[in-house]
Design an enzyme around this catalytic site. Structure first.
Site, PDB file in Angstrom:
ATOM      1  N   GLU A   1      98.807  25.450  53.566  1.00 24.58           N
ATOM      2  CA  GLU A   1      99.312  24.251  52.668  1.00 24.58           C
ATOM      3  C   GLU A   1     100.998  24.094  52.755  1.00 24.58           C
ATOM      4  O   GLU A   1     101.415  25.254  52.702  1.00 24.58           O
ATOM      5  CB  GLU A   1      98.854  24.022  51.101  1.00 24.58           C
ATOM      6  CG  GLU A   1      97.540  23.866  50.857  1.00 24.58           C
ATOM      7  CD  GLU A   1      97.437  23.896  49.391  1.00 24.58           C
ATOM      8  OE1 GLU A   1      98.232  23.521  48.495  1.00 24.58           O
ATOM      9  OE2 GLU A   1      96.284  24.067  49.066  1.00 24.58           O
TER      10      GLU A   1
ATOM     11  N   GLU B   1      94.553  30.175  46.327  1.00 23.88           N
ATOM     12  CA  GLU B   1      95.623  30.307  45.229  1.00 23.88           C
ATOM     13  C   GLU B   1      94.947  30.899  44.051  1.00 23.88           C
ATOM     14  O   GLU B   1      94.945  30.644  42.972  1.00 23.88           O
ATOM     15  CB  GLU B   1      96.339  29.426  44.756  1.00 23.88           C
ATOM     16  CG  GLU B   1      96.932  28.569  46.108  1.00 23.88           C
ATOM     17  CD  GLU B   1      97.916  27.486  45.619  1.00 23.88           C
ATOM     18  OE1 GLU B   1      97.556  26.823  44.522  1.00 23.88           O
ATOM     19  OE2 GLU B   1      98.725  26.868  46.361  1.00 23.88           O
TER      20      GLU B   1
HETATM   21  C1  FCB Z   1      98.520  23.584  45.466  1.00 26.86           C
HETATM   22  C2  FCB Z   1      97.045  23.278  45.508  1.00 26.86           C
HETATM   23  C3  FCB Z   1      96.743  22.108  45.861  1.00 26.86           C
HETATM   24  C4  FCB Z   1      97.672  21.045  45.714  1.00 26.86           C
HETATM   25  C5  FCB Z   1      99.203  21.445  46.013  1.00 26.86           C
HETATM   26  C6  FCB Z   1     100.281  20.280  45.655  1.00 26.86           C
HETATM   27  O1  FCB Z   1      98.931  24.564  44.349  1.00 26.86           O
HETATM   28  O2  FCB Z   1      96.460  24.358  46.169  1.00 26.86           O
HETATM   29  O3  FCB Z   1      95.367  21.648  45.384  1.00 26.86           O
HETATM   30  O4  FCB Z   1      97.456  20.586  44.456  1.00 26.86           O
HETATM   31  O5  FCB Z   1      99.556  22.697  45.089  1.00 26.86           O
END
Ligand code: FCB
Length: 444
Positions: free
Chosen positions: A353, A164
């Site tokens: 994620e 990110e």
């Molecule tokens: C993302 C992050 C991860 C976690 C999630 C909820 O932005 O990469 O570390 O905090 O959000």
């Protein structure tokens, strides 16, 4: 709608600072997060990741839980200051040993590692030299990536270079809500360009060291919707989309900066940079949670702000939200995946994620009945299937997160895990209902 193929990669994800603890053990150097959490009023309830889930000492037990979950893959990150305490120079053998042990254990459990090289914990020593704002970071990062990929090359094939970049640059260097807490557009711009260069160089470095490696970076990607139908909010959404997503994905995948912001980067882009950055690698990683909203704001350096849907003036596209207030709108994931396919020449995609914060704790029967999380995953995974049917080449899904953990500015107040951690009672691990549901889902 067809289902998921046999070779689809099911996994879960974590990151070093959020779970490891042992912040100053066995020669680890401090990171910008170790510094940031010690400043007043940065983290809810004054929480810190000093101990977190104590995964550093309990990794064996945790990997057993992963094995029982039946995942094929596990995404975790290496803490740069654990392996190179000062950021450059001397390697800390004990730090390397820790990750070797984790890798051995995963190997014994038949789980494929996906290693993130940078999940936000820059060595503090490098921050003292300007960190991401100093172009020298490209050399520092290259040295780190080279050393790690040489050292772990035979054990790790899958690398996620940067997690990110938008959060690192925008939240950490413009909003100042994450480490290192900078609040200016100039820092955001420099940080962004340097992150892009680090990504491009790392793809080369890793491929040189491990010809068969599977390399990419991970980007937050979600639709940014105007907070209202007013023309200025529509423009604000375009600006924020450029500043949040396109300034990373466009240079990496297309070799260009988005038109709306390119003039801001002019002084930073040196000869040859565009070619250096334009290395998509083998896949695009996508982290996706919810759509977001943008509105015009004259006091802001961009003339626009992301309002994270907390602003009451926002016309949200859905009323449902998680315990963190993040909007639930499964179709937004479909949209994000199709956008990657259409705009960036149909790359392979991993959803690195996806998940939700629900703070359910143990019921009287001792179990955690997190029905809402199950429902969230069911609905979002249905959209992944739909995107696959429509041509998006999604090859894997990593549930965020394996364990409840230190959720950055929210501290321990937001629980994303499939496994509950009792932060008050010896960090006891209790698999939630969603853990058993996920196990079942991925095995069928
Ligand atoms: C993302 C992050 C991860 C976690 C999630 C909820 O932005 O990469 O570390 O905090 O959000």
């Amino acid at each position: 709608m067809s289902g998921f193929p046999k070779d689809f990669i099911w996994g879960t994800a974590t990151s070093a600072y959020q779970i490891e603890g042992a912040w100053n053990k066995d020669g680890k150097g401090p990171s910008i997060w170790d510094d940031f959490v010690r400043r007043p009023q940065t983290i809810k309830n004054g929480d810190r990741g000093d101990i977190a889930c104590d995964h550093y000492h309990r990794y064996r037990e945790d990997i057993q839980l992963l094995k029982n979950l039946g995942v094929k893959a596990y995404r975790f990150s290496i803490a740069w200051p654990r392996v190179i305490p000062e950021g450059t120079g001397k390697v800390n053998q004990k730090g390397i040993d820790f990750y070797r042990n984790v890798l051995d254990e995963l190997n014994n459990a038949g789980i494929t590692p996906f290693v993130t090289l940078y999940h936000w914990d820059l060595p503090q020593n490098l921050q003292d030299k300007g960190g991401w704002v100093n172009r020298d970071v490209v050399g520092w990062f290259g040295e780190y990536v080279d050393k790690i990929s040489r050292t772990l090359g035979s054990e790790v094939q899958n690398y996620i270079v940067i997690n990110e970049p938008s959060v690192i640059a925008y939240v950490g260097h413009y909003q100042g809500v994450h480490a290192p807490g900078y609040k200016d557009k100039t820092s955001y711009l420099a940080c962004t360009h340097h992150l892009n260069l680090c990504h491009g160089d790392s793809v080369e470095i890793i491929k040189n060291n491990i010809p068969k490696a599977n390399v990419g970076s991970t980007f937050t990607h979600f639709p940014i919707r105007p907070a209202s139908s007013k023309a200025e909010d529509v423009l604000a959404a375009q600006i924020m989309e450029a500043a949040w997503s396109r300034v990373y994905l466009d240079p990496v995948c297309l070799g260009t900066y988005p038109e709306l912001l390119v003039h801001d980067f002019e002084d930073l882009i040196k000869e040859g940079d565009r070619q250096r950055i334009n290395k998509p690698g083998d896949f695009i990683g996508i982290n996706h949670y919810s759509p977001d909203y943008a509105r015009a704001d004259n006091r802001d350096a961009f003339g626009a702000v992301l309002d994270y849907a907390h602003d009451s003036h926002t016309e949200r596209t859905s009323d449902e939200h998680t315990d963190l207030g993040w909007v639930i709108e499964p179709e937004a994931l479909y949209e994000a995946l199709m956008d990657i396919k259409d705009r960036y020449h149909s790359p392979l995609i991993y959803i690195t994620e996806g998940g939700c914060a629900y703070n359910d704790g143990p019921s009287e029967d001792g179990r955690i009945h997190d029905e809402r999380r199950i429902r969230y995953y069911e609905r979002y995974l249905t959209e992944v299937k739909r995107a696959r049917d429509d041509g998006a080449k999604v090859k894997g899904y990593f549930a965020w997160s394996f364990l409840d953990n230190f959720e950055w500015g929210e501290g321990y107040s937001a629980r994303f895990g499939l496994v509950y951690i009792d932060f008050k009672d010896q960090l006891k691990r209790i698999p939630k209902d969603s853990y058993f549901w996920y196990k079942d889902y991925i095995s069928t």
